[in-house]
Design an enzyme around this catalytic site. Structure first.
Site, PDB file in Angstrom:
ATOM      1  N   ASP A   1       0.929  -1.291  -0.179  1.00 56.04           N
ATOM      2  CA  ASP A   1      -0.097   0.086  -0.054  1.00 56.04           C
ATOM      3  C   ASP A   1       0.901   1.222   0.123  1.00 56.04           C
ATOM      4  O   ASP A   1       1.970   1.253  -0.512  1.00 56.04           O
ATOM      5  CB  ASP A   1      -0.959   0.061   1.152  1.00 56.04           C
ATOM      6  CG  ASP A   1      -2.342   0.740   0.761  1.00 56.04           C
ATOM      7  OD1 ASP A   1      -2.164   1.710   0.347  1.00 56.04           O
ATOM      8  OD2 ASP A   1      -3.272  -0.010   1.240  1.00 56.04           O
TER       9      ASP A   1
ATOM     10  N   HIS B   1       1.301   1.999  -3.599  1.00 56.20           N
ATOM     11  CA  HIS B   1       0.181   3.035  -4.245  1.00 56.20           C
ATOM     12  C   HIS B   1       1.038   4.168  -4.093  1.00 56.20           C
ATOM     13  O   HIS B   1       0.558   5.076  -5.110  1.00 56.20           O
ATOM     14  CB  HIS B   1      -1.203   3.114  -3.502  1.00 56.20           C
ATOM     15  CG  HIS B   1      -1.807   1.614  -3.608  1.00 56.20           C
ATOM     16  ND1 HIS B   1      -3.056   1.441  -2.704  1.00 56.20           N
ATOM     17  CD2 HIS B   1      -1.648   0.454  -4.400  1.00 56.20           C
ATOM     18  CE1 HIS B   1      -3.240   0.262  -2.775  1.00 56.20           C
ATOM     19  NE2 HIS B   1      -2.640  -0.414  -3.857  1.00 56.20           N
TER      20      HIS B   1
END
Length: 451
Positions: A228, A262
């Site tokens: 993430d 991300h």
């Protein structure tokens, strides 16, 4: 200083390290883990403890869900009860985690249980967690992020320091966290140096480092390779974050490398307490979805200001710089029309209107990009103010697919790697080159808007 030297432990004695720490309460102490595997249940660290892992030592945490007690914490920007971090300290000071060893959260069982729950397959162990947490959180409202607070299965971080000071973590590898890897919450005077934050690319909600309503934090020489966001700066979400009102401020990130994930350095989307005086310099970013990313939206509030980004190298980052005040993740269908409006609201709630201003960007080099070189989307009632970019070069990847730069409410895409903007005031762009071009590199996001 009292010192304990610990040889590799058997899986049957999961409380040994906690007993040693408890015996050191009220005094300076050092616990040294020798090379080999050390098994433990969750740990609560008292003040003035140095947990040192020799090179070759690995601290492995049990994946027995029942061992993690519930604790009042902050979960994706909202104060609520969740399972306590595997290494946890609260209201403590003078704690050091050091060495060349590895701390392993053994998150695989947590990840698979979360994925199965999202598919409607809820195990007995997950139900037991829900039965503990849901009654504690019944009166807590507000939105939820991607971690799924509404499900009641609130996984533990690998490390959390809450309301602590004088914290130092250096040298170790932190991997396989059940949820976020390292969470610095309501704390100050924190040094994080030469760490490796590692999670699989597909591990859900596996941020590397979250600095949350904390001040005076240095992150130096760290490596991030996670599933993430790599490094996040947060300060609470919506009404609860405004109520708490604690900013994140005076954070210096330098000499770090960020891979996959991300976003490399992400501000928000939990901005309600304000985020200011942030420096990111001399960092390398490779293969992340975005490089520098600021995200917020109406209702979130908070001022993001005095941000300096300097000497950054990016390769294979889809969109190098993104600042988006129409962030869509977690927005409910019933509020989408209001959140997506391009008109100034009749009533402007100042406490819940976010602000982004005073951003200085210098000497950024990005290659193999796949979307906008930069994306700035403010609000009509709160334009992004005073952006200064000096010395920015970007080169797009050959035969690149068209990718969305920002996860905004309009699903914006761009066919060319321009600097895209809307609702931006008093900005200055000097010495910019995109795919070798210096002209016609600024483009409006919405053609009908006259800035």
């Amino acid at each position: 200083m009292k010192e304990f030297v610990v040889n590799p432990t058997e899986t049957g004695d999961l409380s040994k390290l906690q007993r040693l720490m408890d015996s050191l309460k009220g005094q300076d102490g050092r616990i040294i883990l020798k090379p080999g595997q050390h098994y433990s249940g969750p740990l609560k660290i008292p003040s003035h403890i140095n947990l040192h892992l020799d090179e070759g030592a690995e601290l492995l945490f049990s994946d027995d869900f029942s061992l993690c007690p519930a604790v009042l914490t902050r979960w994706e920007g909202t104060e609520c009860y969740a399972l306590r971090a595997l290494i946890f300290a609260e209201d403590s000071s003078g704690i050091t985690i050091s060495g060349r060893g590895t701390i392993n959260g053994q998150g695989a069982r947590w990840w698979s249980s979360y994925r199965n729950m999202r598919k409607g397959l809820v195990s007995r162990e997950v139900k037991e967690v829900q039965e503990r947490l849901i009654p504690l959180n019944r009166e807590i409202g507000g939105g939820s992020g991607g971690g799924g607070r509404e499900t009641g299965f609130l996984r533990p971080s690998l490390i959390q320091f809450k309301n602590c000071s004088g914290i130092r973590i250096e040298g170790v590898t932190l991997k396989n966290s059940p949820f976020w890897n390292t969470h610095i919450l309501y704390s100050r005077d924190v040094a994080l140096e030469n760490l490796s934050f590692i999670n699989p690319y597909d591990a859900p909600n596996s941020d590397g480092l979250d600095i949350d309503s904390s001040e005076n934090v240095t992150v130096d020489g760290c490596r991030f390779d996670v599933g993430d966001d790599c490094l996040c700066l947060k300060s609470g979400m919506d009404a609860d974050g405004i109520r708490v009102g604690k900013p994140t401020a005076h954070v210096n990130v330098k000499n770090c490398s960020m891979e996959h994930g991300h976003g490399a350095v992400v501000i928000g989307s939990e901005t309600s307490g304000g985020i200011s005086h942030i420096t990111v310099e001399n960092c390398r970013m490779r293969g992340t979805d975005r490089g520098i990313r600021v995200k917020t939206r109406r209702g979130r509030g908070g001022t993001v200001e005095n941000i300096r980004l300097k000497n950054l190298e990016m390769d294979g980052v889809s969109a190098p710089i993104v600042m988006n005040m129409y962030y869509r993740c977690g927005a409910g269908e019933d509020e989408a029309e209001r959140l997506a409006s391009l008109e100034i609201p009749e009533i402007i709630e100042r406490t819940s209107t976010p602000v982004i201003r005073d951003i200085v960007i210098e000497n950024i080099h990005a290659k193999n990009i796949r979307s906008a070189a930069a994306f700035f989307l403010g609000l009509p009632e709160s334009p992004i103010e005073r952006i200064s970019i000096t010395g920015f070069t970007a080169e797009s990847e050959e035969d690149r697919p068209i990718e969305e730069p920002a996860m905004d409410l309009f699903h914006t895409k761009t066919a060319s790697p321009a600097i895209m903007r809307a609702f931006v005031r008093n900005s200055h762009f000097i010495d910019i080159k995109i795919d070798g071009q210096t002209e016609n590199i600024l483009k409006p996001i919405f053609q009908e808007i006259d800035e």
